[in-house]
Design a protein around this motif. Structure first.
Motif, PDB file in Angstrom:
ATOM      1  N   GLU A  48      35.696  41.332  43.357  1.00  0.00           N
ATOM      2  CA  GLU A  48      34.757  40.866  44.394  1.00  0.00           C
ATOM      3  C   GLU A  48      33.324  40.997  43.899  1.00  0.00           C
ATOM      4  OE1 GLU A  48      37.521  41.846  48.312  1.00  0.00           O
ATOM      5  OE2 GLU A  48      35.957  43.271  47.720  1.00  0.00           O
ATOM      6  N   PRO A  84      38.147  45.281  44.376  1.00  0.00           N
ATOM      7  CA  PRO A  84      36.698  45.491  44.579  1.00  0.00           C
ATOM      8  C   PRO A  84      35.870  45.080  43.349  1.00  0.00           C
ATOM      9  CG  PRO A  84      37.929  47.434  45.283  1.00  0.00           C
ATOM     10  CD  PRO A  84      38.923  46.517  44.633  1.00  0.00           C
ATOM     11  N   LYS A 111      33.193  36.098  48.682  1.00  0.00           N
ATOM     12  CA  LYS A 111      34.168  37.166  48.522  1.00  0.00           C
ATOM     13  C   LYS A 111      35.623  36.687  48.587  1.00  0.00           C
ATOM     14  CE  LYS A 111      34.776  41.741  50.568  1.00  0.00           C
ATOM     15  NZ  LYS A 111      34.331  42.662  51.607  1.00  0.00           N
ATOM     16  N   CYS A 123      32.739  38.264  41.322  1.00  0.00           N
ATOM     17  CA  CYS A 123      32.564  36.949  41.940  1.00  0.00           C
ATOM     18  C   CYS A 123      31.173  36.830  42.548  1.00  0.00           C
ATOM     19  CB  CYS A 123      33.635  36.709  43.013  1.00  0.00           C
ATOM     20  SG  CYS A 123      35.229  36.299  42.281  1.00  0.00           S
ATOM     21  N   ALA A 124      30.738  37.902  43.222  1.00  0.00           N
ATOM     22  CA  ALA A 124      29.387  37.891  43.813  1.00  0.00           C
ATOM     23  C   ALA A 124      28.335  37.685  42.717  1.00  0.00           C
ATOM     24  CB  ALA A 124      29.135  39.194  44.566  1.00  0.00           C
ATOM     25  N   ALA A 169      37.595  35.942  45.462  1.00  0.00           N
ATOM     26  CA  ALA A 169      38.160  37.055  44.683  1.00  0.00           C
ATOM     27  C   ALA A 169      39.593  37.315  45.138  1.00  0.00           C
ATOM     28  CB  ALA A 169      37.307  38.301  44.853  1.00  0.00           C
TER      29      ALA A 169
END
Ligand code: SAH
Length: 347
Positions: free
Chosen positions: A15, A12, A25, A18-19, A28
């Motif tokens: 993710e 998480p 997503k 990366c965002a 990631a």
């Protein structure tokens, strides 16, 4: 801006990262698998990412590494002790042991320790710093790669106090047990603490499947105050109350470590007192002949005294086993190798 270590991020967190740099997503998930399932050391090995994306990652991130500074292999039982070195030159120990059911790795969670237990070599130099999730994972990945063995269980019983590095240890466990990573069930993980009571309650809330081990080593405050400074902050009954609550909430049986020191905590009276303390707790006692540390004059209890101690516990229906001594020819005492390497010369 400082570069971030992608290896320390849970899925998480990766993710979210990366965002934050404009990646979808699924990237990631791909990066996570490269780092933790395939265990690559560089972005260039991530072949399903475009060259542009790899460059972008190199600019903003890094993948932390580890190297083997020393390695000792027992001629008696093959136990392997690693002295690992991190990028900043700090070192920790990990020990790979073979059991009937597979290979178990004992890892460190901090560089040094500030708990001050009198019988322990890891604490003699104090605490330098805590390990990151990536550094703990690297102990596991490197021991697996170097030995060629599949590691089937992990114990957090090396240098350091895991609950004194709570958040990083939680992220380490999350990544370790991720289906996109090593996928190691937390049922095969033991976490050992000297008794940081707040940490035990915090861990309880997480309701993890791991086994909690408590380093008790004494049946009463009088002895425990002398050997384990933490006891002055959290006396034995406060600790055992936390343990009872932990068992009630998680349903996980607790293991109690008890290192027998001749003439200090190994008398039949100590065994009786310990049995009455642990009564009704669904506890498991793990008896260990103390590993002598040169700076202290503690001696290990004789086999007869240990057997007598065990018999008394069992007579009171406290299940207790005596830990097999592994790697006795390579001095597997906790923290000795790191200390020797720093010029302490303990053995
Ligand atoms: N800080 C944690 C985990 C690291 S120590 C803890 O205290 O539990 C891992 C285990 O080794 C603990 O049970 C610790 O008390 C024990 N230990 C330390 N020095 C020892 C020694 N010289 N002989 C036997 N056990 C030792």
């Amino acid at each position: 801006m400082d570069k971030v270590d992608l290896k320390s991020m849970t899925l998480p967190k990766l993710e979210a990262y990366c965002a934050s740099i404009g990646l979808p997503k699924f990237r990631a998930g791909q990066i996570f698998q490269w780092l933790h399932e395939k265990q690559v050391d560089s972005f260039d090995e991530m072949t399903n990412l475009s060259a542009d994306l790899r460059e972008k990652l190199k600019e903003n991130c890094f993948i932390s590494g580890i190297s083997i500074r020393r390695k000792l292999v027992s001629q008696i039982d093959g136990t392997t002790k690693y002295l690992f070195e991190f990028a900043d030159g700090e070192t920790v120990e990990s020990v790979l042991m073979q059991y009937k059911h597979g290979y178990s790795l004992c890892i460190s969670t901090q560089v040094g320790c500030r708990m001050g237990c009198k019988f322990c070599a890891s604490t003699l130099l104090g605490l330098a710093r805590s390990l990151t999730p990536a550094e703990m994972l690297n102990e596991v990945y490197m021991a697996g790669k170097d030995s060629g063995h599949k590691i089937s269980s992990i114990v957090l019983m090396g240098i350091g106090e895991p609950l004194d590095n709570f958040d990083n240890v939680m992220d380490f466990l999350d990544i370790l047990s991720s289906p996109k990573g090593l996928n190691l069930s937390l049922r095969h993980v033991s976490l050992s603490t000297c008794g940081l009571v707040e940490g035990i309650y915090k861990l309880m809330e997480k309701k993890l499947q791991l086994t909690l081990s408590i380093s008790l080593h004494a049946p009463n405050d009088e002895i425990r105050n002398q050997t384990m400074p933490i006891n002055r902050k959290h006396p034995i009954e406060e600790l055992l109350t936390a343990c009872r609550e932990y068992f009630r909430v998680t349903g996980r049986r607790i293991s109690f470590e008890y290192a027998l020191i001749e003439g200090v905590n190994d008398t039949p009276a100590c065994a009786q007192e310990l049995a009455s303390r642990l009564r009704g707790m669904s506890a498991h006692g793990n008896l260990i002949p103390v590993n002598p540390v040169k700076e202290r004059d503690y001696k290990k209890s004789s086999k007869e005294r240990i057997r007598r101690f065990q018999e008394i516990l069992e007579k009171h229906h406290i299940n207790a086993t005596v830990r097999r001594e592994l790697g006795s020819d390579i001095n597997a005492a906790c923290g000795q190798l790191r200390r020797d390497d720093k010029g302490g010369g303990t053995c």
